[in-house]
Design a protein around this motif. Sequence first.
Motif, PDB file in Angstrom:
ATOM      1  N   MET A   1      49.241 144.310  48.398  1.00 23.40           N
ATOM      2  CA  MET A   1      50.232 144.190  49.459  1.00 23.40           C
ATOM      3  C   MET A   1      49.842 143.095  50.449  1.00 23.40           C
ATOM      4  O   MET A   1      50.711 142.354  50.932  1.00 23.40           O
ATOM      5  N   ILE A   2      48.558 142.980  50.755  1.00 27.00           N
ATOM      6  CA  ILE A   2      48.101 141.915  51.651  1.00 27.00           C
ATOM      7  C   ILE A   2      48.387 140.555  51.027  1.00 27.00           C
ATOM      8  O   ILE A   2      48.855 139.619  51.693  1.00 27.00           O
ATOM      9  N   ALA A   3      48.127 140.423  49.721  1.00 30.71           N
ATOM     10  CA  ALA A   3      48.369 139.163  49.024  1.00 30.71           C
ATOM     11  C   ALA A   3      49.845 138.780  49.090  1.00 30.71           C
ATOM     12  O   ALA A   3      50.199 137.624  49.342  1.00 30.71           O
ATOM     13  N   THR A   4      50.715 139.746  48.883  1.00 27.56           N
ATOM     14  CA  THR A   4      52.152 139.479  48.937  1.00 27.56           C
ATOM     15  C   THR A   4      52.578 139.017  50.326  1.00 27.56           C
ATOM     16  O   THR A   4      53.335 138.053  50.482  1.00 27.56           O
ATOM     17  N   ASP A   5      52.061 139.680  51.361  1.00 29.61           N
ATOM     18  CA  ASP A   5      52.444 139.345  52.729  1.00 29.61           C
ATOM     19  C   ASP A   5      51.929 137.965  53.138  1.00 29.61           C
ATOM     20  O   ASP A   5      52.596 137.251  53.900  1.00 29.61           O
ATOM     21  N   LEU A   6      50.747 137.586  52.633  1.00 30.92           N
ATOM     22  CA  LEU A   6      50.180 136.276  52.958  1.00 30.92           C
ATOM     23  C   LEU A   6      50.690 135.176  52.041  1.00 30.92           C
ATOM     24  O   LEU A   6      50.327 134.007  52.205  1.00 30.92           O
ATOM     25  N   GLY A   7      51.501 135.554  51.040  1.00 28.55           N
ATOM     26  CA  GLY A   7      52.049 134.577  50.120  1.00 28.55           C
ATOM     27  C   GLY A   7      51.029 134.016  49.152  1.00 28.55           C
ATOM     28  O   GLY A   7      51.102 132.839  48.773  1.00 28.55           O
ATOM     29  N   GLU A   8      50.093 134.834  48.725  1.00 28.54           N
ATOM     30  CA  GLU A   8      49.030 134.400  47.831  1.00 28.54           C
ATOM     31  C   GLU A   8      49.013 135.257  46.567  1.00 28.54           C
ATOM     32  O   GLU A   8      49.566 136.356  46.534  1.00 28.54           O
ATOM     33  N   SER A   9      48.346 134.730  45.531  1.00 28.27           N
ATOM     34  CA  SER A   9      48.117 135.508  44.316  1.00 28.27           C
ATOM     35  C   SER A   9      47.124 136.622  44.611  1.00 28.27           C
ATOM     36  O   SER A   9      46.172 136.420  45.380  1.00 28.27           O
ATOM     37  N   PRO A  10      47.301 137.813  44.014  1.00 30.86           N
ATOM     38  CA  PRO A  10      46.310 138.879  44.237  1.00 30.86           C
ATOM     39  C   PRO A  10      44.895 138.470  43.864  1.00 30.86           C
ATOM     40  O   PRO A  10      43.930 138.897  44.501  1.00 30.86           O
ATOM     41  N   ILE A  11      44.759 137.612  42.841  1.00 32.94           N
ATOM     42  CA  ILE A  11      43.421 137.173  42.446  1.00 32.94           C
ATOM     43  C   ILE A  11      42.784 136.333  43.550  1.00 32.94           C
ATOM     44  O   ILE A  11      41.559 136.330  43.724  1.00 32.94           O
TER      45      ILE A  11
ATOM     46  N   GLY B   1      29.886 140.422  41.002  1.00 29.40           N
ATOM     47  CA  GLY B   1      30.741 141.269  40.183  1.00 29.40           C
ATOM     48  C   GLY B   1      32.213 140.998  40.424  1.00 29.40           C
ATOM     49  O   GLY B   1      33.009 140.926  39.477  1.00 29.40           O
ATOM     50  N   VAL B   2      32.592 140.838  41.697  1.00 28.76           N
ATOM     51  CA  VAL B   2      33.986 140.518  42.019  1.00 28.76           C
ATOM     52  C   VAL B   2      34.381 139.192  41.387  1.00 28.76           C
ATOM     53  O   VAL B   2      35.470 139.055  40.805  1.00 28.76           O
ATOM     54  N   THR B   3      33.489 138.202  41.483  1.00 27.44           N
ATOM     55  CA  THR B   3      33.784 136.873  40.932  1.00 27.44           C
ATOM     56  C   THR B   3      33.925 136.928  39.414  1.00 27.44           C
ATOM     57  O   THR B   3      34.859 136.361  38.836  1.00 27.44           O
TER      58      THR B   3
ATOM     59  N   ALA C   1      37.284 136.906  34.518  1.00 29.61           N
ATOM     60  CA  ALA C   1      37.698 137.531  33.262  1.00 29.61           C
ATOM     61  C   ALA C   1      39.195 137.840  33.270  1.00 29.61           C
ATOM     62  O   ALA C   1      39.891 137.654  32.269  1.00 29.61           O
ATOM     63  N   LEU C   2      39.696 138.303  34.406  1.00 33.47           N
ATOM     64  CA  LEU C   2      41.111 138.615  34.521  1.00 33.47           C
ATOM     65  C   LEU C   2      41.971 137.358  34.418  1.00 33.47           C
ATOM     66  O   LEU C   2      42.998 137.337  33.720  1.00 33.47           O
ATOM     67  N   GLN C   3      41.536 136.302  35.097  1.00 33.11           N
ATOM     68  CA  GLN C   3      42.263 135.039  35.021  1.00 33.11           C
ATOM     69  C   GLN C   3      42.287 134.504  33.593  1.00 33.11           C
ATOM     70  O   GLN C   3      43.327 134.050  33.096  1.00 33.11           O
ATOM     71  N   ALA C   4      41.129 134.528  32.950  1.00 31.01           N
ATOM     72  CA  ALA C   4      41.028 134.001  31.589  1.00 31.01           C
ATOM     73  C   ALA C   4      41.909 134.805  30.629  1.00 31.01           C
ATOM     74  O   ALA C   4      42.597 134.238  29.768  1.00 31.01           O
TER      75      ALA C   4
ATOM     76  N   ASP D   1      46.483 142.380  30.591  1.00 31.31           N
ATOM     77  CA  ASP D   1      45.505 141.373  31.010  1.00 31.31           C
ATOM     78  C   ASP D   1      44.173 141.990  31.430  1.00 31.31           C
ATOM     79  O   ASP D   1      43.165 141.278  31.507  1.00 31.31           O
ATOM     80  N   PHE D   2      44.149 143.295  31.717  1.00 31.18           N
ATOM     81  CA  PHE D   2      42.990 143.875  32.388  1.00 31.18           C
ATOM     82  C   PHE D   2      41.893 144.358  31.449  1.00 31.18           C
ATOM     83  O   PHE D   2      40.719 144.397  31.834  1.00 31.18           O
ATOM     84  N   TRP D   3      42.248 144.753  30.217  1.00 32.16           N
ATOM     85  CA  TRP D   3      41.231 145.412  29.392  1.00 32.16           C
ATOM     86  C   TRP D   3      40.023 144.524  29.096  1.00 32.16           C
ATOM     87  O   TRP D   3      38.881 145.027  29.094  1.00 32.16           O
ATOM     88  N   PRO D   4      40.170 143.198  28.860  1.00 31.60           N
ATOM     89  CA  PRO D   4      38.955 142.402  28.627  1.00 31.60           C
ATOM     90  C   PRO D   4      38.026 142.383  29.839  1.00 31.60           C
ATOM     91  O   PRO D   4      36.791 142.337  29.688  1.00 31.60           O
ATOM     92  N   ALA D   5      38.600 142.407  31.039  1.00 28.34           N
ATOM     93  CA  ALA D   5      37.775 142.389  32.246  1.00 28.34           C
ATOM     94  C   ALA D   5      36.945 143.662  32.374  1.00 28.34           C
ATOM     95  O   ALA D   5      35.750 143.617  32.697  1.00 28.34           O
ATOM     96  N   PHE D   6      37.556 144.817  32.094  1.00 28.46           N
ATOM     97  CA  PHE D   6      36.806 146.072  32.182  1.00 28.46           C
ATOM     98  C   PHE D   6      35.726 146.158  31.103  1.00 28.46           C
ATOM     99  O   PHE D   6      34.629 146.677  31.351  1.00 28.46           O
ATOM    100  N   VAL D   7      36.010 145.656  29.912  1.00 32.70           N
ATOM    101  CA  VAL D   7      34.992 145.643  28.858  1.00 32.70           C
ATOM    102  C   VAL D   7      33.828 144.740  29.259  1.00 32.70           C
ATOM    103  O   VAL D   7      32.650 145.096  29.090  1.00 32.70           O
TER     104      VAL D   7
END
Length: 444
Positions: free
Chosen positions: A15-25, A386-388, A393-396, A410-416
């Motif tokens: 929600m913060i990303a949407t309000d600031l006009g940015e991608s969640p990533i 870890g965040v980075t 991984a999510l972007q890729a 898009d998320f499963w490779p990042a969690f693995v």
Amino acid sequence: MEQMDSTVIATSLPMIATDLGESPIALKLALTSYLVSLAVFIPVSGWMADRFGSRTIFRAAIGVFVVGSVFCGLSSSLDSFVAARFLQGMGGAMMVPVGRMVILRSVSKAELVQALNYLTIPALIGPIIGPPLGGLITTYLNWRWIFFINVPISLLGIYLATRFIENLRVDRVPPLDWPGFLLSALGLSLTMLGLATIGRHLVSARVSSGCLALGVIALIAYYLHARRAEHPLLRLDLFRLQTFRVGVLGGSLFRAGIGALPFLLPLFLQLGFGLTPFQSGLLTCSAAAGSMCMKTISRKILRRFGFRTVLKFNVGFASASLVAIAFFTIHTPHAGIVLTLLFGGVFRSLQFTSLNALSYADVDHADVSQASSIASAVQQLSLGMGVTIGAFALQASSYVQGHTQLVAADFWPAFVLVGLLSLSSLRFILQLPDNAGHQISGKT
């Protein structure tokens, strides 16, 4: 307060990303900047507590934290939000060492596990309350109020610190290692900034690469400086202690994998499954509930099996709980999600307790302040890594699958990936002898 703040924000990031006009990533910078600030200022905060007194520094820390909170709530762009989070991190860094240092200096080795549990259990209330509270505020009010509510809480914290925390000082404090502080600050901050911005957002790829290169050079320069300094800011010779080395360095790999969870999981539930922030928060707080339950019995488990056995087997369970999230689908019952996160919290809590206690098993009483500063700085740096890594991984994954917007697939490779990263700490754990930390665990 600090723990609740971080979990509140993680739930509200989309929600913060949407309000600031940015991608969640892009909001990974808000998490990373806070963690970088912790990593930079935690080492010097230990010296400041010794020099000026624990109560004085703790109250000042709360003041800095609340000022940063107000600026976060007033932010209108990504760069101002990231800067305000960095200011918050300065206050958070000064709060961290006070409780831990007082505990470490006040109890015997045999009481250390239980004492650290007493210190941690209240801090886990924040992660339980934080996700649903952040979701509730974001869904039905405005995300800015998640920062403004820190004002009355901070005022209460200053009052309680004045009344109950003794202003402990050390009589003979060596002079501050200014060259070491500047080198470590530059090295840690530039390295994390480079990792967090490579690819896009805020700066060009050339600037990101330059920050990363300069950060590595500064860290190498600090290593050379610390070898010849009489009173280095961070005494790297403590890594000669095997238990400290395994607890801190091995633990950093485990924490790096876990550190991606507060970033990835709310995005997964909200963007992938379409849940509201409030619904997402109600699900994710179950992990903190599991952590709290384990704190009450971790001492008995360590006394029965010892550090090496517990760490060796539990790292597999904790890492598997991360990978299990990759198999969630929109049709997964919420009860199944809650149980998975609950048991994941149990395993992660036991691993954290064991690693934290093991780190101080062979540290002399006189070196506690140094050891605590090093451990805290590395821990926070690994969480930022870890965040980075999770964001990369999510972007890729999204790019390879040809998606212009984040979707559940898009998320499963990042969690693995982060699960395997946590599991890689096993290499350090296997170096421990069977009797490692026996004076703490009580295993005979």
